[in-house]
Design an enzyme around this catalytic site. Structure first.
Site, PDB file in Angstrom:
ATOM      1  N   HIS A   5       0.900  -1.189  -0.110  1.00  0.00           N
ATOM      2  CA  HIS A   5       0.051   0.079   0.061  1.00  0.00           C
ATOM      3  C   HIS A   5       0.856   1.285   0.084  1.00  0.00           C
ATOM      4  CE1 HIS A   5      -3.259  -2.820   0.744  1.00  0.00           C
ATOM      5  NE2 HIS A   5      -2.841  -3.022   2.013  1.00  0.00           N
ATOM      6  N   HIS A  29      -6.982  -4.737  -1.024  1.00  0.00           N
ATOM      7  CA  HIS A  29      -6.241  -6.001  -1.301  1.00  0.00           C
ATOM      8  C   HIS A  29      -6.715  -6.734  -2.496  1.00  0.00           C
ATOM      9  CE1 HIS A  29      -6.285  -4.948   3.013  1.00  0.00           C
ATOM     10  NE2 HIS A  29      -4.807  -5.051   2.769  1.00  0.00           N
TER      11      HIS A  29
END
Length: 585
Positions: free
Chosen positions: A61, A220
């Protein structure tokens, strides 16, 4: 070949070591942070005196969270594997490393693994005598809170710990925790994705049909709220904005975060920001600050998310000061909204024609106007075709230029004095092409029309076939003089030169019928385009392909062949094509 069986292309060495090597790279360029040896923990080199704020979670991320370790934001970030929570031992080490008498506030994104490991570490740290509090953020509003798994922690997390990091300089741990509880109730996020992400060394997690997008896909790659047909930027903003109807109202003051989930271009991001701010203005919601950029990504996902922080009392003014407080972090980009924008560009008719009124042409001028209209109408429809051809051997934007030029010419077609001054008309068309096309194509056509028209007599009816042939040749010469391309270089010159030869041969053979001549010219252009496709490029972007372009159509030559063929179609002796196209005349 199934795209789900193809490994993604990424600049890595070993997919099992991507986090380890990336953290080393971060420490090599950031003198303010260090890595605790034997861990995936990034901390400040110089300890803070006040409360320390920690966050973390699975990697993938970036820049969240390690990229936000700096004085005034995070004191430490605990990095797990790709999309995997770090262990409680790692979190505990971070708490112990930075713990001081002021205490530690642990920010946790609402995912099961993160909640379990971070809360366990916090409990053990308390048992060891460290003053620790935890704060869970669940800003995702794409999911219904009643479905059981709860809302996820998304990009709003970064707004949270920016505010907390600044406030930690003057608040106690209890007060900071209270401040954080207030914030998490007023931070809301939703996103949209055109594609899922690819875990390093593996194929894409899933694929979306080319004409679909997913609202609320997780960071995700988790399933989102719904899949819908692709929309424009304006349409996407409308769709996402509707999800905030329960969280903001007319008269509210907000901070907005527009987050690039991975692979959106800067052009896309600025368009989205423009459309979003326009929507806020329409709804009479005042945007006090905009934060933008890659803040919390999902590797290479092509998507974006919008986070709204609703500014409410008693922390309204204090919160803005916390967000505005300077930090030495390249990933934190906050802006005030400019109220004065540029003056909108007026799409006026060409300068030479500005004073003209709509012209009522005689039959000959009207016929030529119809021919021009026919050519550009059909060229405009081939935008995708030219982009595809250009993408194979160039930069993929030829169709965009063709469509833009076509639209502009058609918009101004009533103002061209085709009968009284064909020279002026061609000069103006050339200027429009230079303005509409990016790169070199537009200016080259401008030279073609500007120089070629000098061989024509102003009055359309006074020009014979020989004059048109001379103008055609003069225009080609102008392109060669300015562009330096030669016959055989695989450029538009190859199609134009072949067409010019056919033009001269038709006149030499005694042809006088305009359709027959135009058919010969069109056939010549097509012949030149076919021959060019088998050549090795010596000019233009195709020359960088070093022979791989051989056997593929040259976009510039195809454009020449197409407009020559459309001219011939429009000159059909029975005028059937034009009649069908212009029933409204």
């Amino acid at each position: 070949m199934d795209p789900l069986t193809i490994r993604s292309k990424q600049f890595i060495n070993d997919h099992q070591k991507v986090v380890d090597e990336a953290l080393d790279g971060l420490c090599m360029i950031n003198p303010d942070v260090k890595r605790i040896e034997g861990t995936q923990i990034i901390t400040l080199k110089s300890p803070r005196k006040g409360v320390n704020v920690i966050c973390g979670g699975g990697s993938g991320h970036e820049p969240a969270h390690a990229g936000f370790v700096c004085d005034g934001m995070l004191s430490a970030a605990v990095c797990g594997g790709i999309f995997a929570s770090p262990s409680y031992q790692e979190v505990l080490k971070a708490i112990i490393q930075i713990g001081n008498e002021s205490g530690v506030l642990v920010v946790i994104k609402n995912y099961t693994g993160d909640c379990i490991n971070f809360e366990l570490a916090a409990n053990i740290a308390r048992a060891k005598g460290i003053n620790v509090k935890t704060l869970v953020i669940a800003d995702d509003i794409s999911l219904d809170e009643e479905i059981g798994i709860g809302r996820r922690g998304l990009a709003g997390t970064v707004l949270l710990y920016k505010a907390l990091g600044a406030a930690a300089n003057f608040m106690t741990l209890d007060k900071l925790h209270e401040f954080g509880l207030f914030l998490v109730k007023n931070i809301f996020t939703i996103g949209v994705s055109f594609s899922a992400c690819s875990i390093p060394g593996f194929p894409p997690m899933c694929t979306l049909p080319i004409d679909e997008m997913e609202i609320g896909m997780g960071i995700h790659g988790e399933k989102g709220l719904k899949r819908i047909k692709l929309m424009s930027s304006t349409g996407i903003i409308e769709e996402l904005f509707s999800k905030f109807s329960k969280t903001i109202k007319k008269g509210d003051h907000v901070v907005v975060l527009v987050n690039n989930l991975g692979s959106c271009t800067e052009l896309e991001m600025m368009i989205l920001i423009k459309d979003l701010l326009t929507k806020f203005k329409e709804c009479e919601v005042e945007v006090k600050r905009v934060v933008e950029g890659r803040v919390m990504t999902s590797l290479d996902m092509h998507g974006m998310s919008i986070t709204i922080l609703n500014l409410k009392d008693p922390y309204r003014e204090e919160l803005i000061k916390c967000l505005d407080s300077p930090v030495n972090c390249k990933h934190w980009k906050i802006h005030e909204v400019c109220t004065t924008l540029h003056t909108p560009l007026k799409h006026e008719i060409p300068s030479i024609l500005k004073a003209q009124k709509t012209l009522h042409l005689n039959p000959l001028g009207q016929k030529f106007k119809k021919i021009i209209h026919y050519i550009f109408t059909h060229l405009e429809k081939k935008e995708a075709h030219y982009n595809k051809l250009d993408a194979e051997v160039g930069d993929g934007d030829l169709g965009i230029g063709v469509a833009k030029v076509s639209q502009t010419v058609l918009k101004n077609i009533d103002y061209f004095p085709f009968e009284d001054n064909i020279v002026t008309s061609f000069i103006e068309i050339g200027q429009l092409m230079a303005d509409g096309f990016g790169g070199t194509t537009g200016p080259l056509y401008a030279f073609f029309f500007l120089e070629g028209s000098q061989k024509l007599k102003p009055k359309f009816s006074e020009n014979a076939a020989q004059d048109w042939c001379a103008a055609f040749v003069q225009g080609i010469t102008a392109i060669q003089n300015i562009g330096k391309a030669k016959l055989g270089d695989r450029t538009m010159i190859d199609a134009l030169h072949s067409a010019a030869q056919a033009f001269a041969n038709a006149l030499k053979d005694g042809k006088t019928n305009e359709f027959e001549i135009s058919k010969c010219v069109a056939d010549g252009g097509r012949k030149g385009a076919v021959l060019a496709s088998e050549m090795k490029a010596k000019r233009g972007r195709s020359s960088y392909l070093q022979g791989k372009e051989i056997g593929k159509q040259d976009p510039g030559c195809e454009l020449v062949a197409d407009w020559l063929n459309l001219t011939s179609e429009a000159l059909h002796p029975h005028d059937q094509i034009l009649q069908q196209h212009f029933d409204y005349y």
